[in-house]
Design a protein around this motif. Structure first.
Motif, PDB file in Angstrom:
ATOM      1  N   TYR A 163       0.831  -1.202   0.000  1.00  0.00           N
ATOM      2  CA  TYR A 163       0.000   0.000   0.000  1.00  0.00           C
ATOM      3  C   TYR A 163       0.871   1.260   0.000  1.00  0.00           C
ATOM      4  CZ  TYR A 163      -3.399   3.443   1.722  1.00  0.00           C
ATOM      5  OH  TYR A 163      -4.201   4.558   1.880  1.00  0.00           O
ATOM      6  N   ASP A 164       1.909   1.265   0.844  1.00  0.00           N
ATOM      7  CA  ASP A 164       2.801   2.422   0.928  1.00  0.00           C
ATOM      8  C   ASP A 164       3.581   2.627  -0.370  1.00  0.00           C
ATOM      9  OD1 ASP A 164       1.996   2.940   3.508  1.00  0.00           O
ATOM     10  OD2 ASP A 164       3.661   1.858   4.439  1.00  0.00           O
ATOM     11  N   GLN A 165       3.881   1.523  -1.066  1.00  0.00           N
ATOM     12  CA  GLN A 165       4.676   1.596  -2.296  1.00  0.00           C
ATOM     13  C   GLN A 165       3.803   1.622  -3.554  1.00  0.00           C
ATOM     14  OE1 GLN A 165       7.413  -1.728  -2.064  1.00  0.00           O
ATOM     15  NE2 GLN A 165       8.100  -1.129  -0.025  1.00  0.00           N
ATOM     16  N   HIS A 166       2.471   1.685  -3.339  1.00  0.00           N
ATOM     17  CA  HIS A 166       1.513   1.739  -4.452  1.00  0.00           C
ATOM     18  C   HIS A 166       1.656   0.540  -5.391  1.00  0.00           C
ATOM     19  CE1 HIS A 166       0.668   5.837  -3.125  1.00  0.00           C
ATOM     20  NE2 HIS A 166       1.959   6.094  -3.201  1.00  0.00           N
ATOM     21  N   LYS A 167       1.880  -0.635  -4.793  1.00  0.00           N
ATOM     22  CA  LYS A 167       2.012  -1.859  -5.568  1.00  0.00           C
ATOM     23  C   LYS A 167       0.712  -2.654  -5.518  1.00  0.00           C
ATOM     24  CE  LYS A 167       6.983  -2.629  -4.878  1.00  0.00           C
ATOM     25  NZ  LYS A 167       8.000  -3.570  -4.337  1.00  0.00           N
ATOM     26  N   SER A 168       0.411  -3.344  -6.609  1.00  0.00           N
ATOM     27  CA  SER A 168      -0.762  -4.212  -6.621  1.00  0.00           C
ATOM     28  C   SER A 168      -0.497  -5.438  -5.750  1.00  0.00           C
ATOM     29  CB  SER A 168      -1.089  -4.649  -8.050  1.00  0.00           C
ATOM     30  OG  SER A 168      -0.012  -5.390  -8.595  1.00  0.00           O
ATOM     31  N   ILE A 169      -1.580  -6.050  -5.270  1.00  0.00           N
ATOM     32  CA  ILE A 169      -1.454  -7.192  -4.361  1.00  0.00           C
ATOM     33  C   ILE A 169      -2.335  -8.332  -4.859  1.00  0.00           C
ATOM     34  CG2 ILE A 169      -1.603  -7.954  -1.961  1.00  0.00           C
ATOM     35  CD1 ILE A 169      -1.814  -4.987  -1.173  1.00  0.00           C
TER      36      ILE A 169
END
Length: 222
Positions: A163-169
């Motif tokens: 979330y902090d790195q704006h990455k998809s999960i």
């Protein structure tokens, strides 16, 4: 694969270009570009290999496997990461196993040429030291999560990092970073969804309540 193809790959990324900027020609002449479909590139712990690899594109999973079949993921390497550099330097068998989880393009370097590169190119040696230090740091943080946190906490921590790195999960990504079974991951994801802290959209997980995830981590510690 000729030298022009190697130069083409090196020049395709600024990070690779920077790494090879002062590499001796006698080293570059021994580098080879290799490509593998997902799951087709594999190296095994306790086995010896006479080459070092550098990831150009794609991802590889670094893991430990027990005779029982149980395994634990140590890290996931992406572009710019070396494979087998420690073993090449100290001349030991691989300490972990490797498999590519996506299609990959790699630069293949004979160990002897790799060691020569380190000894002749002090600029590269300095960068390699930084690279190894980053790996040790990330491994230490991962061991911390595995040793000190529950599966629920591990999932929450990984989701917060993304979330902090704006990455998809996705569940698959979580499985590479959490020391628990896929079934248990599904239970945790379902629980977080029911709490309203995440939202599952097809195969992607969206974070709705990061503060709630942080609070869950704290509650588990008490």
């Amino acid at each position: 694969m000729n030298l022009n193809s190697v130069f083409e790959v090196i020049d395709s990324q600024s990070r690779l270009h920077d790494l090879f900027q002062s590499a001796p020609l006698r080293v570059l002449e021994q580098v080879e570009v290799v490509r593998f479909e997902a799951g087709k590139f594999a190296l095994y712990q306790n086995e010896s290999y006479d080459v070092t690899y550098l990831v150009v594109s794609g991802q590889v999973k670094v893991y430990l496997a027990a005779p029982s079949g149980k395994s634990v993921v140590l890290d996931v390497y992406g572009p710019g990461m070396f494979i087998g550099e420690q073993e090449a330097i100290i001349r030991r068998p691989y300490s972990a196993s490797i498999v590519n989880i996506t299609p990959v393009t790699l630069l293949k370097i004979p160990n002897q040429a790799f060691v020569t590169w380190i000894s002749c190119d002090h600029r590269f040696a300095d960068k390699l030291l930084v690279n190894l230090s980053e790996q040790i740091y990330h491994l230490t943080k991962r061991v911390e999560r595995y040793s000190l946190y529950s599966a629920l906490q591990q999932v929450c921590i990984y989701c917060l990092q993304c979330y902090d790195q704006h990455k998809s999960i996705t569940r698959e990504q979580i499985a590479f970073h959490v020391d628990t079974s896929y079934r248990n991951i599904n239970r945790v994801v379902k629980r977080l969804n029911e709490f309203g802290m995440i939202k599952i959209q097809h195969s992607t997980i969206q974070i709705l309540d990061p503060q709630g995830l942080k609070e869950l981590v704290r509650q588990e510690e008490s």
